[in-house]
Design a protein around this motif. Structure first.
Motif, PDB file in Angstrom:
ATOM      1  N   SER A   1       9.924   0.097  -6.201  1.00 25.94           N
ATOM      2  CA  SER A   1      11.263   1.263  -5.828  1.00 25.94           C
ATOM      3  C   SER A   1      11.561   1.330  -6.990  1.00 25.94           C
ATOM      4  CB  SER A   1      12.420  -0.065  -4.339  1.00 25.94           C
ATOM      5  OG  SER A   1      12.674  -1.043  -5.487  1.00 25.94           O
TER       6      SER A   1
ATOM      7  N   LEU B   1      20.661   7.808   0.069  1.00 26.46           N
ATOM      8  CA  LEU B   1      19.488   7.356   0.304  1.00 26.46           C
ATOM      9  C   LEU B   1      18.775   6.963  -0.927  1.00 26.46           C
ATOM     10  CD1 LEU B   1      17.024   7.027   1.868  1.00 26.46           C
ATOM     11  CD2 LEU B   1      15.563   8.219   1.435  1.00 26.46           C
TER      12      LEU B   1
ATOM     13  N   VAL C   1      18.323   2.422  -1.986  1.00 32.69           N
ATOM     14  CA  VAL C   1      17.233   1.762  -2.294  1.00 32.69           C
ATOM     15  C   VAL C   1      17.412   1.053  -3.717  1.00 32.69           C
ATOM     16  CG1 VAL C   1      14.908   1.700  -3.166  1.00 32.69           C
ATOM     17  CG2 VAL C   1      16.123   3.291  -1.358  1.00 32.69           C
TER      18      VAL C   1
ATOM     19  N   SER D   1      14.554  14.138  -2.652  1.00 34.91           N
ATOM     20  CA  SER D   1      13.891  12.795  -2.747  1.00 34.91           C
ATOM     21  C   SER D   1      12.403  12.733  -2.369  1.00 34.91           C
ATOM     22  CB  SER D   1      14.325  12.064  -0.956  1.00 34.91           C
ATOM     23  OG  SER D   1      15.852  11.471  -0.764  1.00 34.91           O
TER      24      SER D   1
ATOM     25  N   ARG E   1       9.248   9.962   0.280  1.00 35.01           N
ATOM     26  CA  ARG E   1      10.390   9.564   1.486  1.00 35.01           C
ATOM     27  C   ARG E   1      10.404   8.145   2.305  1.00 35.01           C
ATOM     28  NH1 ARG E   1      11.803  14.955   2.193  1.00 35.01           N
ATOM     29  NH2 ARG E   1      11.737  14.960   3.895  1.00 35.01           N
ATOM     30  N   GLY E   2       8.732   8.638   2.798  1.00 35.06           N
ATOM     31  CA  GLY E   2       8.636   7.542   4.107  1.00 35.06           C
ATOM     32  C   GLY E   2       8.347   5.984   2.779  1.00 35.06           C
TER      33      GLY E   2
ATOM     34  N   MET F   1       9.315   5.496   0.187  1.00 41.11           N
ATOM     35  CA  MET F   1      10.389   4.759  -0.346  1.00 41.11           C
ATOM     36  C   MET F   1      11.227   3.429   0.332  1.00 41.11           C
ATOM     37  SD  MET F   1      11.983   4.006  -2.674  1.00 41.11           S
ATOM     38  CE  MET F   1      11.445   5.063  -4.823  1.00 41.11           C
ATOM     39  N   SER F   2      11.302   4.668   2.034  1.00 43.08           N
ATOM     40  CA  SER F   2      12.100   4.058   2.998  1.00 43.08           C
ATOM     41  C   SER F   2      11.560   2.581   2.862  1.00 43.08           C
ATOM     42  CB  SER F   2      12.322   4.623   3.638  1.00 43.08           C
ATOM     43  OG  SER F   2      12.795   5.981   3.691  1.00 43.08           O
TER      44      SER F   2
ATOM     45  N   ASN G   1       9.162   0.593   1.365  1.00 44.82           N
ATOM     46  CA  ASN G   1       9.755  -0.091   0.086  1.00 44.82           C
ATOM     47  C   ASN G   1      10.998  -0.729   0.007  1.00 44.82           C
ATOM     48  OD1 ASN G   1       8.542   0.428  -3.267  1.00 44.82           O
ATOM     49  ND2 ASN G   1       9.438  -1.525  -2.587  1.00 44.82           N
ATOM     50  N   GLY G   2      12.101  -0.107   0.424  1.00 45.66           N
ATOM     51  CA  GLY G   2      13.410  -0.697   0.485  1.00 45.66           C
ATOM     52  C   GLY G   2      13.737  -1.495   1.525  1.00 45.66           C
ATOM     53  N   LEU G   3      13.568  -1.590   2.699  1.00 45.90           N
ATOM     54  CA  LEU G   3      12.994  -1.838   3.922  1.00 45.90           C
ATOM     55  C   LEU G   3      12.377  -3.066   3.871  1.00 45.90           C
ATOM     56  CD1 LEU G   3      13.082   0.263   7.300  1.00 45.90           C
ATOM     57  CD2 LEU G   3      14.864  -0.179   6.506  1.00 45.90           C
TER      58      LEU G   3
END
Length: 494
Positions: A350, A380, A384, A454, A460-461, A463-464, A466-468
């Motif tokens: 990330s 966003l 992250v 992004s 973006r998907g 990365m999201s 990954n952060g979650l």
């Protein structure tokens, strides 16, 4: 269990080698500047390899083949899947970056070299002999040398590649010399056979101990531990960021596995000799990594020293598996180290993914000051970044906190209370430079008004997700932790 030529056990490596050759051949006849076809074929290759390894894991495929040169077990299946996922995520993050810097316009070598790097990692992960360990190390390393030097017209990349090559060859020589001394002391190359000779008291102790010193030194280089960390800041900073991410993620899985197989599976009988070495590596890595990182202004270089400090925790878990050199190895301690490596790689994906997304044509997002006002320009990515920095700092409830906690529990359980206190103090020092990055992203004024995107929908998907995962595995870490302990217990003979 043992078959001299059971090729079915090595299906992931065979499939990966064949498909990599196909990708390289098809790319040779392509002339599309973006190399979209090569990228899609590479991602398809990774997906096939993941499915093959997943299938073997689901069927509980285990055994040794090729005269015990190759071993298939739960630990190998688990980390092969994670390594392939890490390479895939890296290429998704780094594709646009590579295209804008003409890294793929003249050929898709970046993709084929990334697959060859993964092949070397697979060989390391399934190594059942010192010969296979060295073969995997060299296959992975030479592909990485080429990747670091991929931007031939970029002076910093070429310089980083030369440093990496020279120091990498030195480390490989040290590792090979240690293996030769182990062979001389035991008369065996197979890891299981070496362990048996040591248990039976048939090893010549003097060359055995000297061999362990050289092997630990070579492994410390691959895991970027101090004082064998000299290459890390220069390579992380000088290499193209896509390549930096390839260097800093999946190879850590492979280096960790060969450390387990060499020290825990083969040389566990002389843990009293290598345990103090790991203690020294852990202390130096924690101190040097966290203290020197404070002085860095380059974000990639700061993350390099952060990596050195993070690897100190990995060594803490490894040295805690044996209590005073007497008790049996603790799967929980080694499982905590494995969990830590998984969380480290997840967070590194990330952080460097952010750098890749923030870099644009003619601009490299490398200085910490480049992150000023990020929250106003792209909430966003700022979110992250905050999760990643807090996780690396070990702030609850993020995954990095739990990773540090389980390692510290293993250290205290092994009787090294002072070492746990020292690790906590170093983590507090490290929290300063992590929080400094968050402060710039959220409270400082941006230096320019350029609108930040992004990336694509896929980027973006990923990365999201990954952060979650960074926060989700901190809130609910039990499943992954239990899995790490289980694969260690099922795979290692100690």
């Amino acid at each position: 269990m043992q078959n001299l030529f059971d090729f079915a056990l090595a299906t992931p490596e065979i499939v990966l080698l064949v498909l990599t050759g196909a990708v390289l051949l098809i790319d040779a006849f392509g002339n599309e500047p973006s190399r979209r076809m090569t990228f899609m074929l590479t991602m398809g290759t990774l997906l096939v390899v993941i499915l093959v390894s997943w299938g073997q894991w689901g069927e509980a495929t285990q055994g040794r083949t090729f005269s015990s040169l190759y071993v298939a077990d739960s630990l190998g299946h688990f980390l092969k899947i994670l390594s392939a996922i890490a390479v895939g995520v890296t290429l998704i993050y780094g594709r646009a970056y590579a295209e804008k810097r003409d890294m793929v316009a003249r050929g898709g070598e970046m993709y084929s070299l990334a697959l060859l790097t993964l092949l070397g990692e697979f060989v390391m992960i399934s190594a059942g002999s010192m010969l296979t360990v060295y073969l995997g190390v060299e296959l992975m390393s030479f592909a990485l040398y080429g990747l670091v030097a991929l931007r031939r017209d970029h002076l910093a990349s070429v310089e980083a590649a030369m440093k990496y090559y020279v120091l990498g060859c030195l480390a490989s020589g040290i590792l090979l010399y240690g293996m030769s001394m182990i062979y001389g002391a035991t008369g065996q190359l197979g890891l299981v056979e070496i362990a048996q000779v040591i248990r039976d008291g048939g090893a010549d102790r003097m060359p055995l101990v000297f061999g362990v010193v050289f092997i630990v030194s070579g492994l410390a280089f691959k895991l970027t531990a101090a004082p064998f960390h000299m290459w890390t800041p220069d390579v992380y900073q000088g290499a193209p960021t896509t390549v930096t991410l390839l260097v800093g993620t999946a190879p850590k899985f492979a280096a960790f596995v060969i450390t387990l197989r060499l020290l825990i599976e083969a040389l566990h009988g002389i843990a009293v000799d290598w345990q103090p070495m790991l203690l020294i590596l852990a202390v130096l890595s924690l101190a040097i990594g966290n203290i020197v990182a404070i002085a860095q202004t380059n974000f990639k270089r700061m993350l390099a020293y952060s990596t050195i400090g993070q690897m100190g925790f990995v060594f803490l878990g490894l040295l805690s598996g044996v209590y005073e050199g007497q008790a049996g190895a603790s799967a929980a301690a080694y499982g905590s180290s494995l969990f830590y490596v998984v969380i480290y790689v997840l967070t590194t994906l990330s952080t460097f993914g952010l750098i890749l997304l923030l870099s644009r044509q003619g601009f490299e997002c490398e200085e910490i000051s480049d992150l000023k006002g990020l929250n106003r320009r792209n909430p966003l990515l700022a979110g992250v970044l905050l999760l990643s920095m807090f996780s690396l700092a070990g702030i609850p409830p993020l995954s990095g906190f739990y990773a540090k906690l389980v390692v510290l529990q293993a250290v205290v359980g092994a009787g090294h209370v002072w070492l746990a206190v020292f690790a906590v103090m170093c983590s507090l020092i490290g929290a300063f430079y992590y929080l400094r990055v968050v402060k710039m992203a959220y409270f400082d004024e941006p230096e320019d008004s350029v609108t930040l995107g992004s990336g694509t929908l896929a980027t973006r998907g990923v990365m999201s997700i990954n952060g979650l995962l960074v926060i989700g595995l901190g809130i609910l870490p039990g499943g992954l932790m239990s899995l790490c302990v289980d694969v260690i217990r099922q795979s290692l003979n100690f």
